[in-house]
Each structure stands twice: as C-alpha cells, then as structure tokens.
Enzyme design. Structure first.
Site, short mmCIF file in Angstrom:
data_model
loop_
_atom_site.label_atom_id
_atom_site.label_comp_id
_atom_site.label_asym_id
_atom_site.label_seq_id
_atom_site.Cartn_x
_atom_site.Cartn_y
_atom_site.Cartn_z
N CYS A 12 -22.92 -3.09 26.38
CA CYS A 12 -24.27 -3.73 27.05
C CYS A 12 -24.11 -3.29 28.57
O CYS A 12 -23.21 -3.03 29.03
CB CYS A 12 -24.37 -5.06 27.00
SG CYS A 12 -22.91 -5.73 27.71
N HIS A 40 -13.59 -8.21 24.94
CA HIS A 40 -12.55 -8.51 23.89
C HIS A 40 -12.82 -7.28 23.14
O HIS A 40 -13.58 -7.09 21.74
CB HIS A 40 -13.46 -9.51 22.78
CG HIS A 40 -13.14 -11.00 23.77
ND1 HIS A 40 -12.10 -11.45 24.01
CD2 HIS A 40 -13.91 -11.90 23.97
CE1 HIS A 40 -12.16 -12.63 24.62
NE2 HIS A 40 -13.58 -12.93 24.59
N HIS A 72 -17.47 -12.37 32.13
CA HIS A 72 -17.88 -13.84 31.81
C HIS A 72 -17.54 -14.57 32.85
O HIS A 72 -18.23 -15.93 32.74
CB HIS A 72 -16.68 -14.30 30.78
CG HIS A 72 -16.55 -13.75 29.62
ND1 HIS A 72 -15.60 -13.20 28.83
CD2 HIS A 72 -17.60 -13.12 28.82
CE1 HIS A 72 -15.91 -12.74 27.67
NE2 HIS A 72 -17.31 -12.60 27.61
N HIS A 122 -14.43 -20.81 25.20
CA HIS A 122 -14.64 -19.42 25.56
C HIS A 122 -14.73 -19.29 27.19
O HIS A 122 -15.31 -19.98 27.96
CB HIS A 122 -16.20 -19.27 25.13
CG HIS A 122 -16.40 -17.67 25.28
ND1 HIS A 122 -16.99 -17.06 26.35
CD2 HIS A 122 -16.38 -16.79 24.32
CE1 HIS A 122 -17.16 -16.11 26.22
NE2 HIS A 122 -16.92 -15.62 24.93
N GLU A 124 -16.41 -17.50 29.29
CA GLU A 124 -17.70 -17.80 30.00
C GLU A 124 -18.14 -19.31 30.25
O GLU A 124 -18.35 -19.83 31.45
CB GLU A 124 -18.94 -17.06 29.26
CG GLU A 124 -20.09 -17.43 29.82
CD GLU A 124 -21.38 -16.85 29.04
OE1 GLU A 124 -21.28 -15.92 28.41
OE2 GLU A 124 -22.37 -17.61 28.93
N CYS A 193 -28.74 -14.10 26.92
CA CYS A 193 -28.81 -12.78 27.37
C CYS A 193 -29.93 -11.91 26.39
O CYS A 193 -29.72 -12.14 25.04
CB CYS A 193 -27.48 -12.34 27.07
SG CYS A 193 -27.49 -10.70 27.17
N SER A 221 -14.61 -11.03 19.61
CA SER A 221 -15.60 -10.90 20.51
C SER A 221 -16.77 -11.91 19.68
O SER A 221 -17.27 -12.01 18.57
CB SER A 221 -16.26 -9.62 20.26
OG SER A 221 -17.59 -9.57 20.48
N ASN A 223 -19.94 -12.21 20.39
CA ASN A 223 -21.31 -11.81 20.04
C ASN A 223 -21.19 -11.03 18.70
O ASN A 223 -21.97 -10.96 17.91
CB ASN A 223 -22.17 -11.00 21.13
CG ASN A 223 -21.10 -9.86 21.37
OD1 ASN A 223 -21.75 -8.56 20.76
ND2 ASN A 223 -20.50 -9.78 22.40
N SER A 264 -19.33 -4.98 23.42
CA SER A 264 -18.11 -4.75 23.87
C SER A 264 -17.60 -3.34 23.14
O SER A 264 -16.43 -2.99 23.46
CB SER A 264 -17.16 -5.70 24.20
OG SER A 264 -17.14 -6.45 22.79
#
Ligand code: SF4
Length: 280
Positions: A12, A40, A72, A122, A124, A193, A221, A223, A264
């Site tokens: 991204c 990750h 993050h 997490h 973030e 996002c 990860s 996402n 990622s």
C-alpha cells in the site's frame, strides 16, 4: 486454469512511503533500527535487514543513533523515551494513522472519552490508546464496554484503520444506540483506510466468481486475515506467504483462481504466485 489478480494488490502507499523514507535514512546514517518490524511480512523485513534496516523489539535494544517508528505509529510515551535516550527519530507513521491520532487528540482536548473499534494488542491500537491519555478503550464488541466505569458524557468512536467498513458501521450504530440515553454528545469519526476498504470490496467480488481464492500475506498481518475471513465466507480460500506454500492439491481441479494480497505483501511476491500458477 484462469487466474485473476486483484487490481489493488502489492504494498500500500503507506508502506511504500515508509520503505522509501527508511532507504534514504539508511544511506545517510548507515543503520536504522525500527521499533518492531516495519510490516508483518518476513520477506520484506529480511530484505530490508540486508540493507541495514533492522527491527528491534524494545527501545532499550537500540544500538545506533536512529530509531524509526513504523507505519503503525507509537504513543507519546515512546517519543519521550526516545528523547531521554537522545535518539534521532525517523517517523514513518502512515498519514492515515496520523489522521486517527489527530482525531483522538482533538476529542480528548474537548473532554471526550474514546472508544477504538480495534484489536487491543495491535501495535497501531496500542499507539492510539497512548494518545487517548487513559480515556480510551479498544474493543471489538460493544458488550465488552460494560463495566467500563463512569458513563461517558461525550463519547468519540473511531476505528483501527484496517478494520472492515461493514463491521465498523455495525459497531458504531450499536454503540450509539446503547449510549445515546446517557451521553450528551457522540461523535463517530471514520478513520478507516480507503486502500484497505478497496481491497476488501474487490476481494468479496472476486470470491463470488472464483473457485479458489489465494490471499497473499503473513499470518500476523491484520488486513490479510481480514481478506481471508471475507473470501472464506464465500469460497474456498487459502492464506500463503509466498509461491512456495501453494499446495498443488488445492489447485488441481480448479478452473478459476483469484489472487488478492494484504497491504504488506510486496508486488514481486504477488507476481511470483501468479507466474507459478500460470506455469502449472
Ligand atoms: S494499510 Fe492503509 S493505514 Fe495501513 S499503512 Fe497502508 S495505507 Fe496506511
């Protein structure tokens, strides 16, 4: 066999930006240490380590002069520690995470309590909770907010940036319904996002027309796990880190295979999986 690669795949923009900031810094300082892995994704972290960008798990382990904050982000406590240790700080926090942080800071300054729709552990979310100055909670279910102490007069609701749009919408409306009797003001800020949302929407559509979906990403990860959940609800889905993990038995009787990736997963890893499938 026909393969379909998602239009939104590979790294991204937030991670691309971080890699380019780190690459420029390592050329200047020789070595840069990131607080936690940049992403990750072991493939990318190992590749960066070769060029002098190495992850550490705690600030005390930093040996050089430059500490990089990953996409993050971190809370204010880490920034104070870095200052005490006279470290140069390279901040690669994704601008979208910075927006979420700013939303929290503004609301805390206006006397809001904060609820973050996200995974408590997490990195973030840990960072964002730091900016909430003990006025924040992170949960994935509204029922987990019961026994949360005094009822909030002003309540701010935001999301971990990579959560799904539908889950956040459901969570926020349920929370508003639960708190509207006691709270004077409830503010919902959409901190999701866009790039993650586009990938989730595209993955859901692709899962409807493919017999097998391959999600490329690391087990850790967030996402990539979300994409796995979305696709698995529709069709057979497997999570792989690289082409080497693709089991031939999964694809043997399939005519249509869709390939999506977490944010990622580097583009070359995604292309390698496509090339491998097409070579079969
Ligand atoms: S997934 Fe979105 S929020 Fe996370 S680093 Fe990438 S662009 Fe930024």
């Amino acid at each position: 066999m026909r393969t379909e690669k998602a239009q939104h795949s590979g790294l991204c923009f937030g991670i691309r930006r971080a890699v380019s900031l780190l690459t420029a810094a390592v050329q200047e300082y020789g070595m840069v240490e990131t607080l936690g892995p940049l992403v990750h994704n072991r493939f990318l972290v190992d590749r960066l380590a070769v060029s002098g960008i190495r992850p550490v798990t705690a600030i005390e382990q930093i040996e050089g002069e430059v500490m990089a904050i990953t996409t993050h982000g971190v809370g204010p406590g880490i920034l104070s520690l870095a200052k005490e240790r006279r470290l140069r700080v390279l901040d690669t926090t994704c601008p979208i995470v910075c927006d979420a942080r700013k939303a929290i800071q503004d609301m805390v300054a206006s006397d809001f309590d904060i609820v973050i729709f996200g995974e408590e552990g997490h990195s973030e979310v840990v960072g964002l909770l730091g900016w909430a100055q003990n006025r924040g909670r992170a949960v994935l279910e509204v029922r987990d907010l019961k026994n949360a102490g005094r009822p909030a007069q002003r309540l701010g609701i935001i999301a971990q940036t990579t959560q799904s749009y539908f889950s956040f919408a459901r969570f926020a409306s349920c929370l508003v319904a639960n708190f509207s009797r006691q709270a004077r003001e409830i503010r919902v800020v959409n901190t999701l996002c866009r790039e993650t949302r586009l990938r989730q929407e595209e993955a859901a559509q692709m899962a409807g027309r493919n017999e097998l979906m391959l999600v490329i990403g690391d087990q850790a990860s967030a996402n990539a796990s979300r994409l796995l959940g979305i696709c698995s609800a529709v069709t057979e889905t497997r999570l792989v880190e690289t082409a080497r993990e693709v089991d031939i038995s999964w694809v043997a009787d399939k005519h249509r295979i869709g390939i999506v990736s977490g944010t990622s997963a580097p583009d070359e890893v995604v292309d390698e999986v496509v090339t491998y499938l097409e070579s079969l």
